[in-house]
Design a protein around this motif. Structure first.
Motif, mmCIF file in Angstrom:
data_model
loop_
_atom_site.group_PDB
_atom_site.id
_atom_site.type_symbol
_atom_site.label_atom_id
_atom_site.label_comp_id
_atom_site.label_asym_id
_atom_site.label_seq_id
_atom_site.Cartn_x
_atom_site.Cartn_y
_atom_site.Cartn_z
ATOM 1 N N TYR A 188 -8.288 -8.397 -11.416
ATOM 2 C CA TYR A 188 -8.699 -7.375 -11.796
ATOM 3 C C TYR A 188 -7.857 -5.808 -11.419
ATOM 4 C CZ TYR A 188 -11.775 -3.419 -13.844
ATOM 5 O OH TYR A 188 -11.213 -1.855 -13.621
ATOM 6 N N ASN A 189 -7.995 -6.451 -10.477
ATOM 7 C CA ASN A 189 -8.242 -4.489 -8.920
ATOM 8 C C ASN A 189 -6.674 -4.637 -8.837
ATOM 9 O OD1 ASN A 189 -9.882 -3.407 -8.590
ATOM 10 N ND2 ASN A 189 -10.698 -5.069 -6.095
ATOM 11 N N ALA A 190 -6.080 -5.852 -9.587
ATOM 12 C CA ALA A 190 -3.894 -6.455 -9.100
ATOM 13 C C ALA A 190 -4.023 -4.785 -10.922
ATOM 14 C CB ALA A 190 -3.919 -7.876 -9.452
ATOM 15 N N ARG A 191 -3.975 -5.381 -11.345
ATOM 16 C CA ARG A 191 -3.967 -4.805 -12.968
ATOM 17 C C ARG A 191 -3.924 -3.255 -12.640
ATOM 18 N NH1 ARG A 191 -5.286 -9.886 -15.106
ATOM 19 N NH2 ARG A 191 -3.446 -10.828 -16.092
ATOM 20 N N ARG A 192 -5.430 -3.229 -12.669
ATOM 21 C CA ARG A 192 -5.647 -2.050 -12.270
ATOM 22 C C ARG A 192 -4.732 -1.045 -11.192
ATOM 23 N NH1 ARG A 192 -9.969 0.379 -8.653
ATOM 24 N NH2 ARG A 192 -10.174 2.824 -8.478
ATOM 25 N N PHE A 193 -4.459 -1.687 -10.322
ATOM 26 C CA PHE A 193 -3.114 -0.919 -9.410
ATOM 27 C C PHE A 193 -1.237 -1.035 -9.658
ATOM 28 C CE2 PHE A 193 -7.258 0.142 -6.469
ATOM 29 C CZ PHE A 193 -6.547 1.475 -6.625
ATOM 30 N N GLY A 194 -1.186 -1.781 -10.971
ATOM 31 C CA GLY A 194 -0.135 -2.017 -11.390
ATOM 32 C C GLY A 194 0.178 -3.042 -11.255
ATOM 33 N N VAL A 195 0.009 -4.667 -10.141
ATOM 34 C CA VAL A 195 0.393 -5.209 -9.485
ATOM 35 C C VAL A 195 1.298 -6.051 -11.236
ATOM 36 C CG1 VAL A 195 0.326 -7.166 -8.279
ATOM 37 C CG2 VAL A 195 -0.720 -5.114 -7.643
ATOM 38 N N ASP A 196 2.777 -6.480 -10.966
ATOM 39 C CA ASP A 196 3.224 -6.940 -11.484
ATOM 40 C C ASP A 196 3.326 -8.447 -11.099
ATOM 41 O OD1 ASP A 196 5.088 -8.770 -13.307
ATOM 42 O OD2 ASP A 196 7.099 -7.606 -12.344
ATOM 43 N N LEU A 197 2.364 -9.700 -11.867
ATOM 44 C CA LEU A 197 1.452 -10.722 -11.866
ATOM 45 C C LEU A 197 2.744 -11.775 -12.026
ATOM 46 C CD1 LEU A 197 -2.523 -10.126 -13.045
ATOM 47 C CD2 LEU A 197 -1.258 -10.381 -10.620
ATOM 48 N N ALA A 198 3.612 -11.471 -12.224
ATOM 49 C CA ALA A 198 4.622 -11.902 -13.459
ATOM 50 C C ALA A 198 4.375 -13.164 -12.119
ATOM 51 C CB ALA A 198 5.687 -11.773 -13.517
ATOM 52 N N ALA A 199 5.446 -13.282 -10.689
ATOM 53 C CA ALA A 199 5.780 -14.363 -9.551
ATOM 54 C C ALA A 199 4.123 -15.200 -9.268
ATOM 55 C CB ALA A 199 5.798 -12.795 -8.822
ATOM 56 N N TYR A 200 2.800 -14.642 -9.907
ATOM 57 C CA TYR A 200 1.634 -15.906 -10.034
ATOM 58 C C TYR A 200 1.026 -16.375 -10.500
ATOM 59 C CZ TYR A 200 2.730 -11.548 -6.608
ATOM 60 O OH TYR A 200 2.924 -10.859 -5.751
ATOM 61 N N PRO A 201 2.191 -17.258 -10.914
ATOM 62 C CA PRO A 201 1.808 -18.181 -12.596
ATOM 63 C C PRO A 201 0.464 -18.376 -12.482
ATOM 64 C CG PRO A 201 3.263 -19.285 -11.780
ATOM 65 C CD PRO A 201 3.287 -17.654 -10.947
ATOM 66 N N THR A 202 0.107 -19.660 -11.292
ATOM 67 C CA THR A 202 -0.948 -20.613 -10.668
ATOM 68 C C THR A 202 -2.525 -19.387 -11.079
ATOM 69 O OG1 THR A 202 0.079 -22.293 -9.583
ATOM 70 C CG2 THR A 202 -1.991 -22.434 -10.174
ATOM 71 N N ILE A 203 -2.186 -18.426 -10.276
ATOM 72 C CA ILE A 203 -3.165 -17.538 -10.393
ATOM 73 C C ILE A 203 -3.606 -16.844 -11.854
ATOM 74 C CG2 ILE A 203 -3.637 -14.949 -9.589
ATOM 75 C CD1 ILE A 203 -2.541 -15.405 -6.997
ATOM 76 N N ARG A 204 -2.721 -16.196 -12.302
ATOM 77 C CA ARG A 204 -2.980 -15.745 -13.927
ATOM 78 C C ARG A 204 -3.439 -17.008 -14.352
ATOM 79 N NH1 ARG A 204 1.300 -15.829 -16.289
ATOM 80 N NH2 ARG A 204 3.352 -15.682 -14.557
ATOM 81 N N ARG A 205 -2.853 -18.587 -14.537
ATOM 82 C CA ARG A 205 -3.833 -19.526 -15.390
ATOM 83 C C ARG A 205 -5.092 -19.757 -14.719
ATOM 84 N NH1 ARG A 205 -5.346 -23.867 -13.825
ATOM 85 N NH2 ARG A 205 -3.765 -24.429 -11.737
ATOM 86 N N ILE A 206 -5.904 -19.669 -13.895
ATOM 87 C CA ILE A 206 -6.726 -19.783 -13.215
ATOM 88 C C ILE A 206 -7.720 -18.698 -14.105
ATOM 89 C CG2 ILE A 206 -8.550 -19.537 -11.398
ATOM 90 C CD1 ILE A 206 -6.243 -21.810 -9.676
#
Length: 221
Positions: free
Chosen positions: A178-196
């Motif tokens: 949630y914090n990562a999205r709030r600060f504009g982190v690109d999550l594309a490099a973390y597919p397992t994190i996004r899936r979980i």
């Protein structure tokens, strides 16, 4: 009659978010007492709240007359007092892995991005907002690279960080995403994190704990 639970919380605090998830996973009823971390210079600095929690941090969980601080210690307390469903797995090896993932988030990522750190940058050194935001993104990305490597293709990783039920690690990971999205982190490099994260956010316990669903969340959230 069981003793009441009161959670002193701020809607956007990731540490309080962890504890809300744990309480919800346990099916425990609790009253939320909002502590606004910005209003009036930060209500956590009031004398009344410092009497409750000398660190002037959220969350604080009151169980009857007991005052519990530090989110991970609170979550382990919940697991010991209400063992089912368990937040820590059955074997020592599994528990170590879950604790390691949780501590990576709670001790190595989150403290560098905490509100009081960012306020200090602004107050004492006059660091502009874009540079403060860049600091946050850098340390989240640095930490998430490690989290992703520990989760991806690991035989113990299932729908959740460890196996097929949420654990202490998931309680910590979801608020940090949630914090990562709030600060504009690109999550594309973390597919397992996004899936979980997606698996967690499909569960009622996680949905109810979301920041925008808290009683002190502003309408715009």
């Amino acid at each position: 009659m069981s003793e009441p639970l009161r959670l002193y919380s701020y809607w956007r605090s990731s540490a309080a978010y962890r504890v809300r998830i744990g309480l919800n996973l346990k099916g425990l009823a609790y009253d939320t007492v909002p502590v606004h971390l910005v209003l009036d210079g930060g209500q956590q600095h009031s004398e009344a709240y410092r009497d409750l929690n000398p660190q002037a941090l959220v969350p604080t969980l009151c169980h009857g007359q007991r005052r519990l601080t530090q989110s991970l210690a609170i979550l382990e307390y919940l697991d010991e007092v209400w063992p089912e469903p368990a937040l820590l797995p059955a074997t020592a090896r599994e528990r170590q892995r879950v604790r390691a993932l949780a501590l990576l988030v709670a001790c190595d990522i989150h403290p560098l991005n905490n509100l009081r750190v960012l306020q200090y940058f602004e107050r004492e050194w006059g660091v502009p907002q874009p540079e403060r935001d860049g600091w946050v993104r850098h340390w989240i990305e640095d930490g998430f690279r490690a989290v992703e490597a520990l989760l991806a293709d690991h035989p113990s990783t299932g729908d959740f960080c460890e196996g097929e039920t949420p654990t202490l690690a998931d309680c910590c990971l979801v608020p940090q995403v949630y914090n990562a999205r709030r600060f504009g982190v690109d999550l594309a490099a973390y597919p397992t994190i996004r899936r979980i994260e997606a698996a967690c956010l499909a569960l009622p316990a996680f949905i109810a704990a979301r920041p925008e669903h808290q009683p002190d969340a502003p309408a715009a959230a």
